[in-house]
Design an enzyme around this catalytic site. Structure first.
Site, PDB file in Angstrom:
ATOM      1  N   ASP A  36       0.750  -1.236  -0.105  1.00 29.56           N
ATOM      2  CA  ASP A  36      -0.092  -0.047  -0.138  1.00 29.56           C
ATOM      3  C   ASP A  36       0.835   1.233   0.199  1.00 29.56           C
ATOM      4  OD1 ASP A  36      -2.447  -1.207  -0.089  1.00 29.56           O
ATOM      5  OD2 ASP A  36      -2.801  -1.086   2.071  1.00 29.56           O
ATOM      6  N   LYS A  58      -3.657   3.703  -2.610  1.00 32.35           N
ATOM      7  CA  LYS A  58      -5.042   4.338  -2.592  1.00 32.35           C
ATOM      8  C   LYS A  58      -4.843   5.795  -2.097  1.00 32.35           C
ATOM      9  CE  LYS A  58      -7.820   0.270  -1.915  1.00 32.35           C
ATOM     10  NZ  LYS A  58      -8.601  -0.186  -1.099  1.00 32.35           N
ATOM     11  N   MET A 173      -8.350   8.939   8.517  1.00 32.37           N
ATOM     12  CA  MET A 173      -8.771   9.424   7.258  1.00 32.37           C
ATOM     13  C   MET A 173      -9.713  10.115   7.256  1.00 32.37           C
ATOM     14  SD  MET A 173      -8.881   5.233   5.776  1.00 32.37           S
ATOM     15  CE  MET A 173     -10.155   4.847   7.081  1.00 32.37           C
TER      16      MET A 173
END
Length: 255
Positions: A36, A58, A173
């Site tokens: 990631d 991402k 996030m």
């Protein structure tokens, strides 16, 4: 052909030294390493020379691979007899969608192992000098996502429940929704003077921390162009940072 095995490995919060020994072993055994965006590139050097590297990072507005594509890739590589290490930032089962990957592997009868990692929800505040619990200040903490599934019609977060001033909130996030988060908490009774810390690139050499209150943190973040990746900590424990911040002081001394 014999099926391979998949390791769903937590790489930790950023500092490569915070990976577990078992996590490191899974990298050393990998034929395929799928990693990631927030995984330290320092960890990749421990993979075998023959290993295939696949970036599956991402970004807030762009996914290199969609989650469904990652699931499919894990299955395909394992069915080809490969040992696959899926290297994920933090812990694979804490907002890492590791549960979805495990379910896909189980559906295809593929052997897998989950290797927990040090979650950024705990490690990043610690590196910023913020204990999530402290006797007389906070006896509990809660970890929330600041970015729910956009396909949901309504938020699953009961903001009224988290307006309790005695509990520390850790939000992952959430920078993109910072203003809305603060507004929801204040509207449900949490004091607008509640301290808030935003910790950017926690546990890494470029870690920085911005401190404010629910009333002004969104404005302060916008003024300083504060961006992801970041961990949000809300609660009176943030005040302790003034006395026990340690990591950023080390960074200043090193410079």
């Amino acid at each position: 052909m014999q099926k391979g095995k998949v390791y769903l490995t937590g790489a930790g919060p950023g500092d490569p030294k915070l990976i577990t020994l078992k996590g490191l072993e899974s990298i050393q055994q990998a034929d395929v390493l799928i990693y990631d965006r927030l995984v330290s590139r320092e960890l990749l050097k421990y993979a075998p020379e023959h290993a295939e590297f696949v970036f599956a990072g991402k970004f807030p507005n762009h996914h290199t691979l969609r989650q469904e594509e990652i699931n499919k890739l894990l299955v395909e590589k394992a069915l080809a007899g490969k040992t696959v290490t899926r290297l994920k930032g933090g812990d694979p089962f804490v907002f890492g969608r590791g549960g979805e990957e495990a379910a896909a592997l189980a559906e295809h009868g593929i052997e897998f192992e989950v290797i927990p990692g040090v979650t950024s929800a705990v490690a990043v505040p610690a590196y910023a000098g913020i204990p999530l619990t402290h006797r007389g200040i906070a006896s509990s903490f809660c970890v929330l996502t600041g970015c729910e599934n956009p396909e949901k019609e309504n938020s699953a977060i009961d903001w009224a429940r988290y307006a309790n001033d005695q509990e520390t909130l850790v939000i992952l996030m959430g920078i993109g929704n910072l203003s809305l988060i603060a507004e929801n908490l204040i509207a449900n009774g949490r004091s607008s003077a509640t301290p808030v810390a935003l910790i950017h690139w926690g546990t890494c050499q470029k870690q920085t921390t911005l401190v404010g209150t629910l009333a002004n943190i969104a404005e302060e973040a916008a003024r300083s162009h504060f961006q992801n990746p970041a961990v949000i900590v809300i609660g009176d424990v943030v005040r302790l940072r003034e006395r026990i911040a340690w990591f950023e002081k080390q960074l200043v001394m090193e410079v």
